[in-house]
Motif scaffolding. Structure first.
Motif, PDB file in Angstrom:
ATOM      1  N   VAL A 129       0.813  -1.225   0.000  1.00  0.00           N
ATOM      2  CA  VAL A 129       0.000   0.000   0.000  1.00  0.00           C
ATOM      3  C   VAL A 129       0.838   1.264   0.000  1.00  0.00           C
ATOM      4  O   VAL A 129       0.301   2.367  -0.208  1.00  0.00           O
ATOM      5  CB  VAL A 129      -0.964   0.013   1.206  1.00  0.00           C
ATOM      6  CG1 VAL A 129      -1.992  -1.094   1.075  1.00  0.00           C
ATOM      7  CG2 VAL A 129      -0.202  -0.102   2.522  1.00  0.00           C
ATOM      8  N   GLY A 130       2.135   1.147   0.231  1.00  0.00           N
ATOM      9  CA  GLY A 130       2.982   2.336   0.236  1.00  0.00           C
ATOM     10  C   GLY A 130       4.446   1.958   0.121  1.00  0.00           C
ATOM     11  O   GLY A 130       4.843   0.833   0.448  1.00  0.00           O
ATOM     12  N   THR A 131       5.247   2.894  -0.383  1.00  0.00           N
ATOM     13  CA  THR A 131       6.691   2.685  -0.480  1.00  0.00           C
ATOM     14  C   THR A 131       7.415   3.895   0.109  1.00  0.00           C
ATOM     15  O   THR A 131       6.960   5.040  -0.027  1.00  0.00           O
ATOM     16  CB  THR A 131       7.138   2.483  -1.937  1.00  0.00           C
ATOM     17  OG1 THR A 131       6.715   3.607  -2.727  1.00  0.00           O
ATOM     18  CG2 THR A 131       6.536   1.208  -2.521  1.00  0.00           C
ATOM     19  N   ASP A 132       8.520   3.620   0.764  1.00  0.00           N
ATOM     20  CA  ASP A 132       9.379   4.664   1.336  1.00  0.00           C
ATOM     21  C   ASP A 132       8.589   5.654   2.186  1.00  0.00           C
ATOM     22  O   ASP A 132       8.794   6.872   2.105  1.00  0.00           O
ATOM     23  CB  ASP A 132      10.126   5.409   0.218  1.00  0.00           C
ATOM     24  CG  ASP A 132      11.071   4.507  -0.556  1.00  0.00           C
ATOM     25  OD1 ASP A 132      11.362   3.394  -0.076  1.00  0.00           O
ATOM     26  OD2 ASP A 132      11.501   4.902  -1.660  1.00  0.00           O
ATOM     27  N   VAL A 133       7.681   5.154   3.018  1.00  0.00           N
ATOM     28  CA  VAL A 133       6.863   6.048   3.839  1.00  0.00           C
ATOM     29  C   VAL A 133       7.722   6.741   4.878  1.00  0.00           C
ATOM     30  O   VAL A 133       8.740   6.212   5.340  1.00  0.00           O
ATOM     31  CB  VAL A 133       5.697   5.297   4.511  1.00  0.00           C
ATOM     32  CG1 VAL A 133       4.783   4.687   3.474  1.00  0.00           C
ATOM     33  CG2 VAL A 133       6.201   4.249   5.489  1.00  0.00           C
ATOM     34  N   ALA A 134       7.306   7.965   5.252  1.00  0.00           N
ATOM     35  CA  ALA A 134       8.107   8.796   6.150  1.00  0.00           C
ATOM     36  C   ALA A 134       7.311   9.298   7.356  1.00  0.00           C
ATOM     37  O   ALA A 134       7.792  10.177   8.072  1.00  0.00           O
ATOM     38  CB  ALA A 134       8.679   9.987   5.383  1.00  0.00           C
ATOM     39  N   TYR A 135       6.114   8.735   7.598  1.00  0.00           N
ATOM     40  CA  TYR A 135       5.289   9.202   8.708  1.00  0.00           C
ATOM     41  C   TYR A 135       4.754   8.026   9.521  1.00  0.00           C
ATOM     42  O   TYR A 135       4.589   6.919   9.002  1.00  0.00           O
ATOM     43  CB  TYR A 135       4.094  10.022   8.197  1.00  0.00           C
ATOM     44  CG  TYR A 135       4.453  11.312   7.522  1.00  0.00           C
ATOM     45  CD1 TYR A 135       4.477  12.510   8.237  1.00  0.00           C
ATOM     46  CD2 TYR A 135       4.770  11.344   6.164  1.00  0.00           C
ATOM     47  CE1 TYR A 135       4.803  13.705   7.616  1.00  0.00           C
ATOM     48  CE2 TYR A 135       5.093  12.535   5.538  1.00  0.00           C
ATOM     49  CZ  TYR A 135       5.110  13.715   6.269  1.00  0.00           C
ATOM     50  OH  TYR A 135       5.437  14.886   5.645  1.00  0.00           O
ATOM     51  N   TRP A 136       4.453   8.318  10.789  1.00  0.00           N
ATOM     52  CA  TRP A 136       3.830   7.336  11.668  1.00  0.00           C
ATOM     53  C   TRP A 136       2.679   8.002  12.413  1.00  0.00           C
ATOM     54  O   TRP A 136       2.832   9.092  12.957  1.00  0.00           O
ATOM     55  CB  TRP A 136       4.831   6.777  12.669  1.00  0.00           C
ATOM     56  CG  TRP A 136       4.336   5.542  13.343  1.00  0.00           C
ATOM     57  CD1 TRP A 136       3.666   5.451  14.524  1.00  0.00           C
ATOM     58  CD2 TRP A 136       4.457   4.203  12.835  1.00  0.00           C
ATOM     59  NE1 TRP A 136       3.348   4.137  14.793  1.00  0.00           N
ATOM     60  CE2 TRP A 136       3.829   3.357  13.772  1.00  0.00           C
ATOM     61  CE3 TRP A 136       5.029   3.651  11.698  1.00  0.00           C
ATOM     62  CZ2 TRP A 136       3.768   1.965  13.605  1.00  0.00           C
ATOM     63  CZ3 TRP A 136       4.969   2.285  11.530  1.00  0.00           C
ATOM     64  CH2 TRP A 136       4.350   1.456  12.466  1.00  0.00           C
TER      65      TRP A 136
END
Length: 361
Positions: free
Chosen positions: A108-115
């Motif tokens: 569902v996502g790549t290289d995500v930067a948030y939590w």
């Protein structure tokens, strides 16, 4: 780093011996590279709330120029009336800090930067309620891309039953961390009670039994939803954060560390457990937490002793269980904090997992 430049050949036996000695040094297995994985913890601090019964509050932490390998949540419950109402609804990766991955399952996502850290209230609230998000920002020579795999299930739909779902990393990738989410957010009784590393194999009952202390390279992440009442609309989401596709991960080892504490069983009380990466395990990259009615590393996940039991924390910490500050680069422990509801419980266990990564070869 060892100087591997070519040396000038010298005449005589002494020169030959030196060359042979150099070759022997170079041939030592596992000596070519050191662990390059490093993590910086980011947190913006606490967000107040929820301040209304049967509601939720969300907050996010961001990695500036880094990759999320995992994340966490810490909730304040206060004292006196309402302390049992605050509970974890979600601790999950996000592409932009606000959007939740709840659609089609798979990558569902790549290289995500948030939590995202998401807290919910029950029928009572306390003015001290707050939710603090944490994100683990990874830098690694080998792992320079990540992907998020999501799986979901319409569960739990029966009161006080385990609603478990598992997300598994694609083949030839490595699990770095994971998260969990339950919805709807305004039911008041629905909560996350487990979020932990596991394996998609028969020995772990395909995700229903958690990875045990000392196991290596889990490939899956399980999430557990729990509801005081029956609700046909309940959904539980599991998120696995995996290395990117096409990356050579043959030199990466992720070691699992687990710690378990008895309780909490007394009404309106809490219990924590802290797992710590060993000196040779590698870098803390993520962690998990659970409150259950058994030992989830030795048997299938069992629900806690009371319908109101819940989690209030799963976060990077020091070895004593204190949350680390924004910008910390030396965190090596992960703490889980569980809480009972307003009723006494029985046979509860609180578990924490630390995932420790070493990308040396």
């Amino acid at each position: 780093m060892r100087d591997t430049s070519r040396r000038r050949r010298t005449a005589g036996a002494t020169g030959k011996a030196l060359v042979a000695g150099a070759l022997l040094v170079l041939a030592v297995p596992g000596s070519a590279y050191a662990n390059s994985a490093s993590v910086t913890v980011r947190t913006p601090g606490a967000t107040a709330g929820p301040s209304v019964a049967d509601s939720s509050v969300s907050a996010d932490a961001a990695c500036a120029g880094g990759l999320v390998s995992g994340g966490g949540i810490d909730q304040a419950v206060g004292t006196g009336a309402g302390v049992n109402g605050n509970h974890v609804l979600g601790s999950e990766p996000s592409g932009d800090g606000s959007t939740e991955y709840t659609g089609t399952t798979g990558v569902v996502g790549t290289d995500v930067a948030y939590w995202i850290a998401k807290g919910g209230s029950g029928g009572q609230v306390n003015s001290s309620f707050s939710t603090t998000p944490y994100t683990m920002c990874l830098s690694s020579t080998l792992i320079d891309h990540t992907q998020v795999v999501m799986n979901k299930a319409n569960t739990p739909t029966v009161a006080a039953t385990v609603g478990l779902v598992t997300a598994t990393c694609p083949a030839n990738t490595v699990l770095l961390g994971g998260g969990a989410l339950v919805s709807p957010a305004n039911s008041g009784n629905l909560k996350v009670i487990g979020s932990f590393p596991t394996f998609d194999d028969s020995a772990h009952d395909y995700g229903r039994k958690a990875a045990a202390d000392g196991e290596s390279n889990p490939d899956s992440w399980s999430a557990v939803g729990w509801d005081n009442s029956a609700n046909a609309a309940d959904e539980t989401y599991a998120y696995a954060i995996c290395s990117g596709s096409g990356i050579n991960v043959s030199g990466v080892t992720v070691k699992v560390r687990n710690s378990e504490a008895a309780g909490p069983d007394t009404a309106s009380t809490g219990q924590n457990a802290t797992a710590t990466c060993g000196s040779t395990d590698g870098t803390l990259v993520s962690g998990g937490a659970a409150v259950s009615g058994g030992s989830p590393t030795s048997a299938d996940y069992a629900g806690p002793g009371s319908a109101g039991d819940h989690l209030n924390g799963a976060f990077p910490s020091d070895s004593s269980g204190n949350p680390v500050a924004d910008g910390t680069t030396t965190a090596s422990s992960w703490t889980a904090f569980a809480h009972t509801g307003g009723m006494a419980s029985t046979t509860n266990h609180t578990d924490a997992w630390a995932l420790c990564a070493n990308d040396g070869v």
